[in-house]
Design an enzyme around this catalytic site. Structure first.
Site, PDB file in Angstrom:
ATOM      1  N   GLU A  36       0.618  -1.758   0.118  1.00  0.00           N
ATOM      2  CA  GLU A  36      -0.136  -0.504   0.255  1.00  0.00           C
ATOM      3  C   GLU A  36       0.938   1.002  -0.180  1.00  0.00           C
ATOM      4  O   GLU A  36       1.185   1.575   1.139  1.00  0.00           O
ATOM      5  CB  GLU A  36      -0.832  -0.244   1.044  1.00  0.00           C
ATOM      6  CG  GLU A  36      -1.832  -0.996   1.178  1.00  0.00           C
ATOM      7  CD  GLU A  36      -2.898  -1.394   2.258  1.00  0.00           C
ATOM      8  OE1 GLU A  36      -3.256  -0.289   3.188  1.00  0.00           O
ATOM      9  OE2 GLU A  36      -3.647  -2.118   2.647  1.00  0.00           O
ATOM     10  N   HIS A  84      -7.970   1.842   1.241  1.00  0.00           N
ATOM     11  CA  HIS A  84      -8.209   1.696   2.962  1.00  0.00           C
ATOM     12  C   HIS A  84      -8.476   2.632   3.584  1.00  0.00           C
ATOM     13  O   HIS A  84      -7.952   2.878   4.723  1.00  0.00           O
ATOM     14  CB  HIS A  84      -5.879   1.078   2.795  1.00  0.00           C
ATOM     15  CG  HIS A  84      -6.322   0.465   4.594  1.00  0.00           C
ATOM     16  ND1 HIS A  84      -4.912  -0.125   5.045  1.00  0.00           N
ATOM     17  CD2 HIS A  84      -6.811   0.371   5.303  1.00  0.00           C
ATOM     18  CE1 HIS A  84      -5.140  -0.740   5.891  1.00  0.00           C
ATOM     19  NE2 HIS A  84      -6.643  -1.007   6.190  1.00  0.00           N
TER      20      HIS A  84
HETATM   21  C1  MLT Z   1      -6.737  -1.030  11.254  1.00  0.00           C
HETATM   22  O1  MLT Z   1      -6.142  -1.844  11.459  1.00  0.00           O
HETATM   23  O2  MLT Z   1      -7.316  -0.067  12.478  1.00  0.00           O
HETATM   24  C2  MLT Z   1      -7.418  -0.439   9.909  1.00  0.00           C
HETATM   25  O3  MLT Z   1      -7.347  -1.492   9.259  1.00  0.00           O
HETATM   26  C3  MLT Z   1      -7.378   1.088   9.444  1.00  0.00           C
HETATM   27  C4  MLT Z   1      -5.938   1.481   9.105  1.00  0.00           C
HETATM   28  O4  MLT Z   1      -4.665   0.246   9.320  1.00  0.00           O
HETATM   29  O5  MLT Z   1      -5.218   2.179   8.574  1.00  0.00           O
END
Ligand code: MLT
Length: 287
Positions: A244, A262
């Protein structure tokens, strides 16, 4: 945290190299998902006593090294539950009704009504892989939409919960064979990495949908690409990627794929709850 007497430095764009240089000045470190808390960073943090993950997944933290060093780790698994579940349901509906494609075609001045034959979620079977906070919330929402629900997880859920959700507990193989749409809600661990690969996709119904709002590396992207191109899968909706932001756009560019960057937990309510909760956890740990 400042009100509680902490001296706080905020640096949301710091690079790994910079962090490694300055981490020895701090007793606590709070990160979101962009920052990877590697063995090198932990070892450089000679004073570190607590690490806070402002979110759910701990896959960006080398938990083994943290535990060896006796450093406390905190996350906020509850804050993003509803936001991620709502995005998941939104993506399923978007796929079933081709909403992004319909919108794009209208903006291009086209009227492709006949081509956009959708399917309704009611009476369709949704396979939920993992029944943590998000999986359970998705199940509750899917139930109100009239979907039949199959659940798989490592250990069978409590019979009362299954009854309440009107869901059936099955093994992964059966879930893949029977579901019209499969949605993934497990954390990324060595056991779940590449959990959905060519072999698993082969078991899925022809034309089924795959939704992933948990972690990209749980699905083998090459196997997904092949299945979407061949028509084995009818579509996929992805909020997460192995890398990412993703470098390879082959899956993302397919017409039967919907992608978001995401944003599962990216809501004002989740942000506020996460920030308050992680600050409280760190303050409590020190006081
Ligand atoms: C998380 O693990 O809290 C979510 O995937 C959000 C993130 O990490 O950006």
């Amino acid at each position: 945290m400042r009100q509680a007497g902490f001296q706080v430095d905020v640096n949301p764009t710091i690079s790994s190299r910079q962090l490694r240089k300055i981490v020895s000045n701090y007793d606590a470190l709070i990160v979101r998902s962009r920052t990877k808390v590697t063995k090198e960073i932990i070892e450089a943090g000679k004073r570190l006593r607590a690490i806070g993950r402002a979110g759910t997944g701990l896959d960006n933290i080398d938990v083994e090294t943290v535990e060896k060093k006796g450093i406390m780790v905190f996350n906020v698994p509850e804050a993003g539950t509803n936001a991620v579940a709502e995005l998941t349901i939104g993506l399923i509906i978007s796929l079933a009704r081709s909403i992004p494609l319909a919108d794009r075609s209208m903006k291009e001045g086209k009227w492709i009504k006949k081509e956009l034959m959708g399917w309704e979620l009611r009476d369709k079977t949704l396979g939920i892989v993992g029944l943590g906070n998000v999986g359970e919330r998705v199940a509750r929402m899917a139930k109100t939409l009239g979907m039949k629900i199959l659940i798989t997880k490592r250990t069978p859920p409590a019979p009362e919960l299954l009854r309440e959700l009107e869901a059936e507990f099955v093994l992964l193989q059966e879930l893949l064979q029977r579901s019209d749409a499969v949605t993934i809600h497990v954390p990324l661990t060595p056991q779940t990495k590449q959990m959905i690969s060519a072999q698993e996709i082969r078991l899925m119904k022809k034309g089924a949908l795959l939704i992933n709002t948990s972690r990209g590396a749980i699905v083998n992207e090459k196997a997904l690409l092949d299945a979407l191109k061949s028509g084995k899968l009818g579509g996929a909706a992805l909020d997460v990627y192995e890398i990412e932001p993703p470098k390879d756009l082959s899956v993302i560019r397919l017409p039967n794929v919907i992608c978001t960057p995401h944003i599962g937990a990216q809501t004002e309510r989740t942000y506020r709850m996460t920030a308050i909760s992680i600050a409280e956890k760190i303050v409590n740990a020190f006081t």
